[in-house]
Motif scaffolding. Structure first.
Motif, mmCIF file in Angstrom:
data_model
loop_
_atom_site.group_PDB
_atom_site.id
_atom_site.type_symbol
_atom_site.label_atom_id
_atom_site.label_comp_id
_atom_site.label_asym_id
_atom_site.label_seq_id
_atom_site.Cartn_x
_atom_site.Cartn_y
_atom_site.Cartn_z
ATOM 1 N N GLN A 170 0.792 -1.236 0.007
ATOM 2 C CA GLN A 170 -0.031 0.080 -0.060
ATOM 3 C C GLN A 170 0.911 1.162 0.003
ATOM 4 O OE1 GLN A 170 -2.510 -0.460 3.459
ATOM 5 N NE2 GLN A 170 -3.586 -2.177 2.576
ATOM 6 N N ALA A 171 1.867 1.248 0.515
ATOM 7 C CA ALA A 171 2.871 2.398 0.915
ATOM 8 C C ALA A 171 3.353 2.696 -0.574
ATOM 9 C CB ALA A 171 4.002 1.945 1.780
ATOM 10 N N ILE A 172 3.920 1.613 -1.397
ATOM 11 C CA ILE A 172 4.397 1.799 -2.579
ATOM 12 C C ILE A 172 3.152 2.187 -3.729
ATOM 13 C CG2 ILE A 172 5.503 0.624 -4.652
ATOM 14 C CD1 ILE A 172 7.166 1.052 -2.183
ATOM 15 N N GLU A 173 2.079 1.847 -3.512
ATOM 16 C CA GLU A 173 0.971 2.162 -4.457
ATOM 17 C C GLU A 173 0.732 3.749 -4.189
ATOM 18 O OE1 GLU A 173 -2.398 -0.430 -3.711
ATOM 19 O OE2 GLU A 173 -1.587 -1.952 -4.967
ATOM 20 N N ALA A 174 0.732 4.222 -2.937
ATOM 21 C CA ALA A 174 0.552 5.374 -2.584
ATOM 22 C C ALA A 174 1.558 6.382 -3.212
ATOM 23 C CB ALA A 174 0.670 5.689 -1.200
ATOM 24 N N MET A 175 2.987 6.052 -3.366
ATOM 25 C CA MET A 175 3.900 6.617 -3.815
ATOM 26 C C MET A 175 3.715 6.867 -5.570
ATOM 27 S SD MET A 175 7.400 6.013 -1.971
ATOM 28 C CE MET A 175 8.034 7.290 -2.616
ATOM 29 N N ILE A 176 3.329 5.640 -5.930
ATOM 30 C CA ILE A 176 3.046 5.581 -7.386
ATOM 31 C C ILE A 176 1.723 6.466 -7.829
ATOM 32 C CG2 ILE A 176 2.290 4.267 -9.437
ATOM 33 C CD1 ILE A 176 3.728 1.742 -8.299
ATOM 34 N N ASP A 177 0.669 6.413 -6.887
ATOM 35 C CA ASP A 177 -0.538 7.491 -7.134
ATOM 36 C C ASP A 177 0.002 8.861 -6.853
ATOM 37 O OD1 ASP A 177 -2.153 5.376 -7.482
ATOM 38 O OD2 ASP A 177 -2.698 5.298 -5.258
ATOM 39 N N ASP A 178 1.075 9.176 -6.235
ATOM 40 C CA ASP A 178 1.359 10.485 -6.018
ATOM 41 C C ASP A 178 2.198 11.035 -7.166
ATOM 42 O OD1 ASP A 178 1.779 12.932 -4.409
ATOM 43 O OD2 ASP A 178 4.042 12.315 -4.428
ATOM 44 N N ASP A 179 3.132 10.017 -7.755
ATOM 45 C CA ASP A 179 3.969 10.267 -8.979
ATOM 46 C C ASP A 179 3.985 8.985 -9.975
ATOM 47 O OD1 ASP A 179 5.654 10.927 -10.928
ATOM 48 O OD2 ASP A 179 7.421 11.140 -9.534
ATOM 49 N N VAL A 180 3.105 8.949 -10.992
ATOM 50 C CA VAL A 180 3.131 7.652 -11.695
ATOM 51 C C VAL A 180 4.167 7.524 -12.340
ATOM 52 C CG1 VAL A 180 2.065 8.694 -13.879
ATOM 53 C CG2 VAL A 180 1.485 6.320 -12.897
ATOM 54 N N ARG A 181 5.005 8.621 -12.607
ATOM 55 C CA ARG A 181 6.325 8.386 -13.363
ATOM 56 C C ARG A 181 7.674 7.931 -12.252
ATOM 57 N NH1 ARG A 181 3.125 12.121 -15.387
ATOM 58 N NH2 ARG A 181 2.894 12.304 -17.561
ATOM 59 N N ASN A 182 7.552 7.657 -11.144
ATOM 60 C CA ASN A 182 8.569 7.388 -10.253
ATOM 61 C C ASN A 182 8.894 5.863 -10.346
ATOM 62 O OD1 ASN A 182 10.097 6.763 -7.881
ATOM 63 N ND2 ASN A 182 8.889 7.806 -6.429
ATOM 64 N N ASN A 183 9.993 5.889 -11.384
ATOM 65 C CA ASN A 183 10.308 4.648 -11.671
ATOM 66 C C ASN A 183 11.094 3.699 -10.530
ATOM 67 O OD1 ASN A 183 10.914 2.831 -14.159
ATOM 68 N ND2 ASN A 183 13.315 2.939 -13.284
ATOM 69 N N SER A 184 11.611 4.568 -9.480
ATOM 70 C CA SER A 184 12.045 3.676 -8.351
ATOM 71 C C SER A 184 10.894 2.804 -7.630
ATOM 72 C CB SER A 184 12.774 4.652 -7.407
ATOM 73 O OG SER A 184 13.803 5.285 -7.871
ATOM 74 N N ALA A 185 9.807 3.487 -7.444
ATOM 75 C CA ALA A 185 8.678 3.041 -6.947
ATOM 76 C C ALA A 185 8.086 1.804 -7.715
ATOM 77 C CB ALA A 185 7.665 4.104 -6.551
ATOM 78 N N TRP A 186 7.929 1.956 -8.926
ATOM 79 C CA TRP A 186 7.555 0.863 -9.888
ATOM 80 C C TRP A 186 8.751 -0.164 -9.715
ATOM 81 C CZ3 TRP A 186 3.192 -0.076 -12.491
ATOM 82 C CH2 TRP A 186 2.697 0.995 -12.897
#
Length: 407
Positions: free
Chosen positions: A249-265
């Motif tokens: 969920q924490a990682i999904e929140a980061m992707i929701d915040d910035d869908v271009r965050n390749n590190s989170a992906w």
């Protein structure tokens, strides 16, 4: 002038008086260490905190007078030399070879601290004052890996509470975002701390939550910090967080915040496809894994597609989608319909052709090649070079030539 000479003489006289008082303090403390008694009362000699404080102030005044009268010197009139706590340590001063080609001009305070550090490290001293010394040096040079290693040795030797050290480390990390040594130190702390909580699921969960909260803070400052993400991957493996709903969920929140965050992906891919519950040991990230449940593959394909629709020209989502298909052992053609959502009227000229994502057209070229439709594959690559991604026309032309080469 005569007046200046008299003023200097007065300062030298006052310095001599202070030196006598300082000698008396050191002698009194030596008597205490030898267990002697007062001649008048017969009671044991005791050096009070007030006397220690007065001596510290006296030495600072002496150091100022010496600098004024004679000039300064590393390890002689510095902060530590003026602290009675360090009287028993002979600093090891670094002496540059005569005529050194690239002698380093260390600030006096740093050079003095390092001189004392060399001394206590040679003596293998692990004490609270040495811990404070490392903090003093780290404040001046947080990238000094030797100091960090020595600090870890002190923490472990004194069996200090690891959570307290981590709490101190958090502040240092937030002030030095790009520092690698901080994260290596944190790694060592976790390695030492984990065995003490390994049998307590509640303690592991609490520690994971506190670490996740701190990682959220620091990633808010620097969302793509390599050291932080590397540590996060390590923490997942160490604490067994692959199946943690909170971590996902924490990682999904980061992707929701910035869908271009390749590190989170990338971290999501690691979290999902390195899970020991459904990952074959030894299988590389770029290889199919028959152990991965198809339900997981379906979920991740749907997740990637949803995020791609938010930003079709974002390469992170497309790379993730490709990786999921490889892991699931699926052909690229299984997402042809999805990729086609972003390409219309291919080859119909500028009036009828529209490409919302060059990544989708690139994927379609591979899908056509996979199906043996070289004509459509060639058209896709040609239009990328001619119209939609002209800056890489040379690459697309190379890809076209590859279509002519037998697989």
């Amino acid at each position: 002038t005569v007046r200046e000479f008299e003023a200097r003489w007065e300062r030298k006289l006052w310095l001599s008086c202070l030196a006598v008082e300082s000698w008396a303090f050191r002698e009194r403390r030596a008597r205490q260490q030898r267990g002697e008694v007062e001649r008048t009362t017969g009671e044991g000699v005791v050096v009070t905190e007030q006397e220690v404080f007065a001596e510290g102030r006296r030495r600072r005044e002496m150091a100022a007078l010496k600098r004024e009268l004679y000039g300064g010197g590393v390890g002689v009139e510095g902060k530590l030399a003026g602290d009675p706590e360090w009287d028993d340590v002979v600093p090891v001063v670094l002496e540059e070879p005569e005529g050194a080609l690239a002698a380093i001009a260390y600030p006096a305070e740093y050079a003095e601290a390092m001189a004392y550090l060399r001394a206590v490290m040679q003596a293998k001293e692990y004490s609270p004052r040495c811990l404070r010394l490392t903090e003093h040096i780290i404040a001046m040079n947080p990238a000094h890996y030797t100091v960090w290693l020595y600090r870890a040795s002190i923490v472990f030797a004194l069996q200090l509470p690891i959570p307290d050290e981590i709490a101190w480390l958090n502040g240092v990390a937030l002030a030095n975002l790009k520092n690698y040594q901080i994260w290596h130190h944190r790694h060592l702390l976790v390695e030492n701390y984990f065995p003490t909580i390994a049998g307590d699921p509640d303690a592991i969960a609490a520690f994971a939550a506190s670490e996740r909260d701190f990682l959220r803070q620091i990633l808010a400052e620097d969302t793509k910090n390599y050291h932080v993400w590397s540590y996060r991957s390590y923490l997942v493996g160490k604490l067994g967080l692959f199946g943690s709903a909170e971590e996902l969920q924490a990682i999904e929140a980061m992707i929701d915040d910035d869908v271009r965050n390749n590190s989170a992906w990338s971290h999501r891919f690691f979290l999902v496809f390195s899970n020991p519950a459904h990952a074959t040991p030894g299988v590389a990230a770029t290889e199919p894994d028959p152990k991965v449940p198809q339900a997981v593959v379906d979920r991740e394909v749907a997740y990637a597609e949803d995020k791609i629709r938010l930003a079709p020209q974002n390469q992170s989502g497309w790379n993730y989608l490709r990786g999921v298909l490889v892991k699931g052992g699926r052909k690229l053609a299984t997402v042809e319909e999805f990729a086609s959502e972003f390409v219309t009227g291919l080859g119909q000229g500028d009036g009828g052709e529209d490409v919302l994502s060059t990544h989708a057209l690139d994927l379609l070229a591979e899908i056509y090649a996979e199906k043996g439709d070289k004509e459509m594959a060639d058209l896709s690559l040609r239009r990328l070079g001619q119209k939609w991604d002209r800056i890489r026309v040379g690459y697309w032309e190379w890809r076209r030539k590859c279509l002519e080469t037998p697989a």
